[in-house]
Design an enzyme around this catalytic site. Structure first.
Site, mmCIF file in Angstrom:
data_model
loop_
_atom_site.group_PDB
_atom_site.id
_atom_site.type_symbol
_atom_site.label_atom_id
_atom_site.label_comp_id
_atom_site.label_asym_id
_atom_site.label_seq_id
_atom_site.Cartn_x
_atom_site.Cartn_y
_atom_site.Cartn_z
ATOM 1 C CG ASP A 209 -1.591 1.256 1.563
ATOM 2 O OD1 ASP A 209 -1.366 2.250 0.840
ATOM 3 O OD2 ASP A 209 -2.362 1.294 2.542
ATOM 4 C CE LYS A 235 -4.807 8.458 1.597
ATOM 5 N NZ LYS A 235 -5.411 9.207 2.703
ATOM 6 C CB CYS A 373 -9.069 4.786 8.853
ATOM 7 S SG CYS A 373 -10.347 5.967 8.462
#
Lengths: 415, 147
Positions: A209, A235, A373
């Site tokens: 990721d 991002k 998160c």
């Protein structure tokens, strides 16, 4: 009042200053200069990206991969050109290894629900405890459906992956190892190369990721040795709603279709369907062409400015913030002090992160407060929530000082 | 006064630093909890009713200054009140925070109602009062309400 910060080091000759390229940063918020430090959640967009998207809509917008008219050819060329730009940016062997989708969350769902389809009882998927929910829940859900086991690897004291523990967890039962290149709460740079080598030796698929990494450091999927690498455009200075996932050609070939529909097929008859190869196989429906164009513009912007120069400037600002925050009474800065990305999570005795964030907003300083998160990580840290300041190319040491001063003032109010 | 800092008046912070009736009530007639998944904050409320009155009300939980102050003010507003009036007070505060209009509210509740201008924080203030409403429902279902 906390001790006044020492004067900011003067910007050297030729120092990077890109703030003026970001129109949104020109505004004042609550009467103060905007200090945007919520970049790990989403970055702002430079003029060149905004212009690329606008130009696409004003000049080239048309159906992609479907039309023979002039605009259709231009729109298709723009999307396929962007695929080459992203392929080069990540170090892929071929543009066909790049699948466009909404971002890392969608990438992880795609991978979990395609690679995961062949999982069964006894198979294991390995994910570190520090992962964002987007690199945890898709795997957990697929393991639940297939009766496979999800194994969360423990962390070392500073929040990095406990490599000796990982070495004992990755075994012949491991089918997939999925790990963040940079963690989203504490900015830990994981040793992805070693993790991928470990996965390879065990015969497992490796997934990385890259949501928090691609804006801070050069990415080379060959050097990392991963099978898949996912990025989120928003991002890394690109528009919202667009991202990409690199996958090795041989790995894509093993993956069954996921979302199906237009573009994913070679031939459909009343009783049979033959799916296309990647990337088309995994790009159902009309693509977010303007977003793809914006993503390529963001990559060009990053490469134009120079990601090493960006990293140098961000690190200087973040180091100053880290030091300033740690010097405030009752403030704990989490994560390794050295070698991390410019993402800082902290808490303060007697001050809830949401109150801190609201008061900082009053001084024009935008930070994130919450569990980010990553609730298993918050549990591991033993805190319900943290405050997170994350830096980008346009942040300066003055921004770091504004953060530290603002936290100091907020603590005086709350305590 | 404009801006987020207005919310953090001394009236509010005093409750946040030294909240009233914070604790737990074993065997209470009414109990409810609420949580905010956004931030992980949670609050629990216990009530005992007697002769149609709120005899005891306490809260516990983990939260920001706004939710703690709001819970503390809620217990002040409800303790010793007839249940009908307690419900009215909850209703009036919730309306002030979500729709506006602070006329007739106690000064400290009016100060807290500044939160209306910060939509992301409104739930911090409303959560304890909604939990109190659910705890009253729970108590009345248990037979502690008007006979």
């Amino acid at each position: 009042m906390t001790a006044p910060p020492t004067p900011a080091p003067a910007a050297g000759r030729g120092a990077l200053d890109v703030r003026a390229e970001f129109p949104i940063l020109a505004q004042r918020v609550n009467g103060a200069r905007l200090v945007y430090l919520d970049n790990a959640a989403t970055t702002q967009k430079p003029r060149s990206v905004i212009d690329a998207v606008r130009r696409f809509y004003e000049e080239d917008n048309a159906p992609v991969h479907r039309a023979v008219h002039t605009l259709g050819e231009r729109a298709t060329a723009a999307v396929e050109g962007a695929r080459r730009v992203v392929a080069r940016f990540l170090g892929a062997e071929s543009p066909d290894e790049i699948v466009f989708l909404r971002g890392v969350t969608e990438a992880m769902n795609l991978l979990a629900f395609t690679l995961g389809e062949s999982l069964g009882p006894g198979d294991e998927v390995v994910v570190p405890l520090s992962e964002h929910h987007s690199n945890l829940l898709p795997w957990r859900e697929m393991c639940r459906r297939r009766g496979a086991t999800l194994r969360l690897t423990p962390l070392a004291q500073d929040g990095s992956i406990d490599m000796p523990a990982l070495e004992s967890i990755v075994t012949g039962r491991t089918r997939i190892v999925s790990v963040a290149h940079v963690t989203n709460v504490m900015g830990v740079v994981n040793p992805v190369r070693e993790v991928c080598a470990l996965a390879r030796r065990a015969g497992a698929v490796s997934v990385v990721d890259g949501a928090q990494a691609a804006c801070h450091m050069p990415i080379d999927v060959q050097a990392i040795g991963c099978d898949f690498y996912a990025i989120s455009g928003h991002k890394m200075y690109a528009p919202t709603g667009i991202g990409a996932v690199f996958g090795r050609r041989a790995r894509w070939a093993q993956a069954p279709p996921w979302q199906t529909g237009g573009s994913t097929v070679e031939r459909v008859s009343t009783d049979d369907v033959r799916y296309a190869e990647a990337p088309a196989r995994f790009e159902a429906g009309s693509p977010n062409a303007a977003g793809i164009v914006g993503l390529a513009a963001a990559v060009r912007w990053l490469e134009g400015v120079g990601i090493d120069r960006i990293a140098e400037r961000e690190s200087a600002a973040a180091a100053r913030a880290r030091e300033g925050l740690a010097s405030l009474p009752g403030v704990r800065v989490f994560g390794p002090s050295e070698g991390s990305a410019p993402v800082i999570a902290f808490d303060a005795a007697g001050a809830h992160p949401h109150d801190l964030a609201t008061l900082l907003d009053g001084f024009g300083v935008a930070v994130r407060a919450g569990h980010h998160c990553a609730q298993p990580l918050a549990d591991w840290l033993g805190v319900p929530a943290t405050t997170r300041a994350s830096f980008a190319a346009y942040n300066t040491v003055e921004d770091a000082d504004a953060l530290v001063e603002g936290v100091g003032r907020a603590l005086e109010t709350l305590r | 006064m404009t801006g987020p800092a207005d919310l953090y008046s001394e009236l509010v912070l005093e409750h946040a630093r030294r909240p009233h009736r914070r604790g737990r009530l074993a065997g209470a007639e009414g109990h409810a909890d609420a949580a905010n998944p956004l931030c992980g904050d949670r609050v629990e409320v216990w009530v005992n009713a007697e002769d149609g009155m709120v005899k005891e009300v306490v809260f516990d939980g983990e939260g920001c200054a706004i939710s703690t102050a709001s819970a503390s003010m809620m217990t002040d507003a409800l303790a010793g009140q007839p249940i009908g009036s307690a419900r009215d007070r909850i209703d009036r505060f919730l309306r002030a925070v979500t729709e506006g209009g602070v006329e007739g509210l106690p000064e400290e509740q009016a100060a807290l109602a500044h939160v209306r201008r910060l939509p992301m924080r409104v739930k911090c203030a409303t959560m304890p009062w909604r939990a109190a409403l659910a705890a009253l429902d729970d108590a009345e279902a248990a037979g502690g309400g008007p006979s």
